[in-house]
Design a protein around this motif. Structure first.
Motif, PDB file in Angstrom:
ATOM      1  N   ASN A  66       0.855  -1.178   0.000  1.00  0.00           N
ATOM      2  CA  ASN A  66       0.000   0.000   0.000  1.00  0.00           C
ATOM      3  C   ASN A  66       0.894   1.232   0.000  1.00  0.00           C
ATOM      4  O   ASN A  66       1.825   1.311   0.779  1.00  0.00           O
ATOM      5  CB  ASN A  66      -0.854  -0.043   1.271  1.00  0.00           C
ATOM      6  N   GLN A  93       2.305   2.248  -7.428  1.00  0.00           N
ATOM      7  CA  GLN A  93       1.964   0.933  -7.969  1.00  0.00           C
ATOM      8  C   GLN A  93       2.786   0.590  -9.213  1.00  0.00           C
ATOM      9  O   GLN A  93       3.219  -0.545  -9.396  1.00  0.00           O
ATOM     10  CB  GLN A  93       0.468   0.872  -8.311  1.00  0.00           C
ATOM     11  N   ASP A  98      -7.326  -6.171  -3.152  1.00  0.00           N
ATOM     12  CA  ASP A  98      -7.025  -5.897  -4.563  1.00  0.00           C
ATOM     13  C   ASP A  98      -5.560  -5.496  -4.758  1.00  0.00           C
ATOM     14  O   ASP A  98      -4.967  -5.740  -5.792  1.00  0.00           O
ATOM     15  CB  ASP A  98      -7.883  -4.743  -5.103  1.00  0.00           C
ATOM     16  N   ARG A  99      -4.990  -4.842  -3.737  1.00  0.00           N
ATOM     17  CA  ARG A  99      -3.599  -4.366  -3.799  1.00  0.00           C
ATOM     18  C   ARG A  99      -2.626  -5.543  -3.966  1.00  0.00           C
ATOM     19  O   ARG A  99      -1.600  -5.410  -4.620  1.00  0.00           O
ATOM     20  CB  ARG A  99      -3.310  -3.568  -2.513  1.00  0.00           C
ATOM     21  N   GLU A 149      -2.998  -6.726  -7.610  1.00  0.00           N
ATOM     22  CA  GLU A 149      -2.360  -5.760  -8.518  1.00  0.00           C
ATOM     23  C   GLU A 149      -0.856  -5.986  -8.606  1.00  0.00           C
ATOM     24  O   GLU A 149      -0.262  -5.893  -9.672  1.00  0.00           O
ATOM     25  CB  GLU A 149      -2.596  -4.328  -8.015  1.00  0.00           C
ATOM     26  N   THR A 190     -15.165  -5.737 -10.883  1.00  0.00           N
ATOM     27  CA  THR A 190     -13.749  -5.385 -10.984  1.00  0.00           C
ATOM     28  C   THR A 190     -12.917  -6.632 -11.332  1.00  0.00           C
ATOM     29  O   THR A 190     -13.379  -7.758 -11.196  1.00  0.00           O
ATOM     30  CB  THR A 190     -13.255  -4.808  -9.638  1.00  0.00           C
ATOM     31  N   GLU A 198      -4.468  -0.165 -16.948  1.00  0.00           N
ATOM     32  CA  GLU A 198      -4.813  -0.562 -15.585  1.00  0.00           C
ATOM     33  C   GLU A 198      -5.085   0.685 -14.757  1.00  0.00           C
ATOM     34  O   GLU A 198      -4.292   1.620 -14.745  1.00  0.00           O
ATOM     35  CB  GLU A 198      -3.677  -1.379 -14.953  1.00  0.00           C
ATOM     36  N   PHE A 226      -5.744   2.554 -11.140  1.00  0.00           N
ATOM     37  CA  PHE A 226      -5.507   2.472  -9.698  1.00  0.00           C
ATOM     38  C   PHE A 226      -6.464   3.401  -8.949  1.00  0.00           C
ATOM     39  O   PHE A 226      -6.259   3.723  -7.787  1.00  0.00           O
ATOM     40  CB  PHE A 226      -4.049   2.821  -9.395  1.00  0.00           C
ATOM     41  N   ASP A 236     -10.144   4.566  -7.297  1.00  0.00           N
ATOM     42  CA  ASP A 236     -11.180   3.902  -6.512  1.00  0.00           C
ATOM     43  C   ASP A 236     -12.549   3.976  -7.184  1.00  0.00           C
ATOM     44  O   ASP A 236     -13.514   3.415  -6.686  1.00  0.00           O
ATOM     45  CB  ASP A 236     -11.270   4.539  -5.112  1.00  0.00           C
ATOM     46  N   HIS A 271      -9.420  -0.248  -9.804  1.00  0.00           N
ATOM     47  CA  HIS A 271      -8.351  -1.236  -9.545  1.00  0.00           C
ATOM     48  C   HIS A 271      -8.467  -2.442 -10.476  1.00  0.00           C
ATOM     49  O   HIS A 271      -8.373  -3.592 -10.040  1.00  0.00           O
ATOM     50  CB  HIS A 271      -8.354  -1.640  -8.068  1.00  0.00           C
ATOM     51  N   SER A 272      -8.694  -2.145 -11.742  1.00  0.00           N
ATOM     52  CA  SER A 272      -8.901  -3.208 -12.723  1.00  0.00           C
ATOM     53  C   SER A 272      -8.057  -2.954 -13.950  1.00  0.00           C
ATOM     54  O   SER A 272      -7.614  -1.837 -14.193  1.00  0.00           O
ATOM     55  CB  SER A 272     -10.379  -3.259 -13.127  1.00  0.00           C
TER      56      SER A 272
END
Ligand code: ZN
Length: 630
Positions: free
Chosen positions: A225, A234, A266-267, A270, A308, A559, A561, A563, A617-618
């Motif tokens: 995170n 990320q 999800d983190r 990823e 997602t 991708e 990141f 929310d 986050h997809s």
């Protein structure tokens, strides 16, 4: 018709690719790392059988790393032999691991490489481990932070960086590689570097001289995170793998992720995906203990249930096993297994990653990790350790000041008709050192608080929060603002252009807080993407915190990141009628967008655009021609 058939095929492939039990992966190997503490527990056959049974139901494992040493704990040879036999009997590849820590819990206390007793210990561990394994990986800690009186005496009047670079290069040869190879001539020793590459040289990780000495490299791609201690963005998880691949092409053997800082869950997914979008051939899951830990319900993010890429509820669903029994996932092993199954479905369509080459000289520091902030706004970056030849665009940051020939290299690139973008930080560092030969600017000590921007034609655009930038001064009509920031009626460059010989030279103003790039208006970011990375053939338009990964076979990944769900345009400068989402098989038709002409001149290119949505986050993976899977 042809395309319809192809997309149907993709949809069917995707359907059949869904596993009812954790299946093996087509595009990478999965390895699990075991610390010496857990390898020691493997002396208890019951413990091992129970942990392994649950773990292997959640994720397919190809390879296991068994660590022999950590924190002065050396695993007994009988236990090692029985653990090796256990995994070999299951058809699992087995390799060794070493962590050269004296006490990890004491601020990552490493060995002292000036102390004869410590040196003997380091060497003894290397030979001991090489007896059992043909491949040995060094985890993260083959560096030194020792400042004891012996080290102070040995350093003399050199800097800590110079002292430790030499000390650890020699230690690699004398205390690890030679002793290991003496015991086992077939042994391959792989050095795994952690994620803090900007600071390596200060602790003796020598990216210039170590990669040729070791048989392979390995990359810590964990970013966790970004509010946690290291504050890594990320995109770092992707960029660092590519950077290390460029240090020893073909021998960056994998990426490595732990479960730390994975809230929301999800983190964690990823980090695995980003490693694999960089085309890592192997992913190491650290470690057997973490994989055996339960995931928590409170890591289910607010955006779950909206379709997602990481679907918490889908991940948790009971899995039918080969023997017909049902397995209820509760632990991290399944989070990894599920996330890897998702990404495996698209990786086969992706070619070799490409990006704007950013030259970072060995052992340099400047604007720490700034390339990753640009990656976060959709500029694909590929960090390289030498000034690249023949690139349309080269991106340079303050680190490049470590190359005493840098101004000459920039000029050479420009006179060859190619382009260069440098940061305001690099311009400032080179002021008075010849950069004025290209363009006379002054990056001043003054700051401006800006919330209004101009990029191209049309009205200015505003953001809610003001950001702080350095004020750059320039000579009117000698160079030009491409993108500007305004405060009332005053204004300064954000992207500044100066032509030199046959090339274009840009200076990119870096906000005092790098993260402020993310909140710049879409119109500003679109211009930065187009001017800096437009030559890659595909770009995106829209807000920040959406990354673009481009490959050499007309495939690409976006991708998000963010929310919240976002809508972006994907933009091609070549005729592209449609793109295919390789995950779903969906075909998306494009629109031709003619650039406005002023007095018969166009200042931007005609384009073919595709509007796509991305869930929070997809990722979405596309090809711009009928897809071919490897
Ligand atoms: Zn010392």
């Amino acid at each position: 018709m042809h395309n319809l058939r192809v997309s149907l095929l993709i949809a069917l492939t995707a359907l059949f690719a869904m596993h009812i039990f954790a299946g093996d992966y087509k595009n990478f190997k999965v390895a699990v790392y075991c610390r010496a503490y857990e390898v020691e527990k493997m002396g208890d056959a019951n413990w091992l059988e129970t942990v392994w049974d649950e773990l292997s139901k959640g994720v397919h494992v190809d390879k296991i790393y068994l660590e022999t040493h950590r924190d002065l704990l050396i695993v007994d040879e009988k236990i090692l032999e029985s653990a090796i036999a256990f995994f070999r009997a299951k058809g699992i590849e087995v390799a060794g691991g070493i962590t050269y820590t004296r006490d990890e819990s004491n601020f990552f206390e490493t060995f002292c490489y000036s102390n004869p007793d410590d040196r003997a210990k380091v060497s003894e561990i290397a030979s001991y481990t090489a007896r059992f394994f043909d491949e040995v990986i060094l985890d993260d800690f083959f560096f030194t932070n020792c400042k004891c009186n012996l080290c102070i005496g040995a350093k003399k009047d050199r800097s800590w960086t110079d002292f430790r670079l030499e000390l650890m290069r020699d230690a690699a040869v004398d205390l690890v590689l030679n002793p290991a190879r003496a015991v086992n001539p077939d042994v391959e020793v792989v050095i795994k570097y952690p994620n803090w590459y900007e600071h390596f040289q200060g602790l003796g990780f020598n990216l210039e001289e170590q990669p040729p000495l070791f048989d392979g490299l390995y990359t810590g791609t964990e970013t966790r995170n970004r509010t946690s201690n290291q504050h890594l963005q990320q995109y770092h998880g992707y960029a660092i793998f590519r950077y290390f691949e460029n240090l020893k092409p073909g021998q960056n053997r994998g990426g490595w992720v732990d479960t730390g800082g994975s809230n929301p869950l999800d983190r964690y997914a990823e980090q695995l995906w980003l490693t694999l979008f960089a085309k890592a051939p192997e992913i190491t899951l650290f470690d057997i203990r973490q994989l055996d830990s339960p995931f928590r319900e409170n890591t289910r993010a607010a955006w779950q249930g909206t379709g997602t890429s990481f679907d918490f509820d889908e991940m948790k669903k009971p899995l039918r096993q080969e023997d017909g029994s049902m397995f209820e996932p509760t632990k991290y092993a399944r989070v990894a297994g599920y996330s890897l199954e998702i990404v495996d479905r698209v990786l086969g369509y992706l070619g070799k990653p490409v990006g704007i080459k950013s030259y970072k000289p060995y052992h340099s520091v400047g604007e720490d990790f700034i390339q990753n902030y640009l990656g976060m706004i959709g500029i694909p970056i590929d960090i390289v350790p030498e000034f690249p030849e023949g690139e349309e665009m080269v991106f340079l940051t303050a680190s490049a000041k470590f190359d005493p020939q840098i101004v000459e290299k920039i000029k050479h690139q420009l006179t060859a008709g190619k382009n260069v973008t440098i940061t305001s930080g690099l311009y400032k560092a080179l002021q008075g050192k010849g950069i004025e030969d290209i363009v006379e600017l002054r990056v001043t000590e003054r700051r401006a608080n800006v919330s209004e921007f101009r990029a191209g034609w049309g009205p200015t655009v505003k953001i809610e929060e003001a950001i702080i930038i350095p004020q750059i001064h320039y000579l009117t009509n000698d160079s030009w603002e491409v993108v500007s920031a305004l405060d009332n009626t005053n204004g300064w460059p954000i992207l500044h252009r100066a032509d030199y010989s046959d090339g274009r030279f840009y200076v990119l103003t870096v906000p005092d807080n790098f993260i402020d790039f993310y909140i710049m208006p879409a119109k500003v970011l679109n211009s930065l993407r187009q001017n800096i990375a437009g030559n890659l053939g595909v770009s995106i338009e829209g807000q920040g915190e959406i990354s673009l990964f481009v490959y050499d076979n007309s495939s690409f990944v976006v991708e998000s990141f963010l929310d919240k769900e976002a809508t972006i345009n994907i933009v091609f400068d070549e005729e592209t009628e449609q793109i295919t989402d390789v995950f779903t098989g969906e075909i998306i038709p494009g629109n031709f967008r003619e650039a406005p002409a002023f007095r018969n001149r166009k200042f931007v290119k005609d384009a073919f655009t595709f509007e796509v949505n991305i869930k929070p986050h997809s990722f979405r993976a596309f090809t711009n021609h009928p897809p071919v899977k490897k």
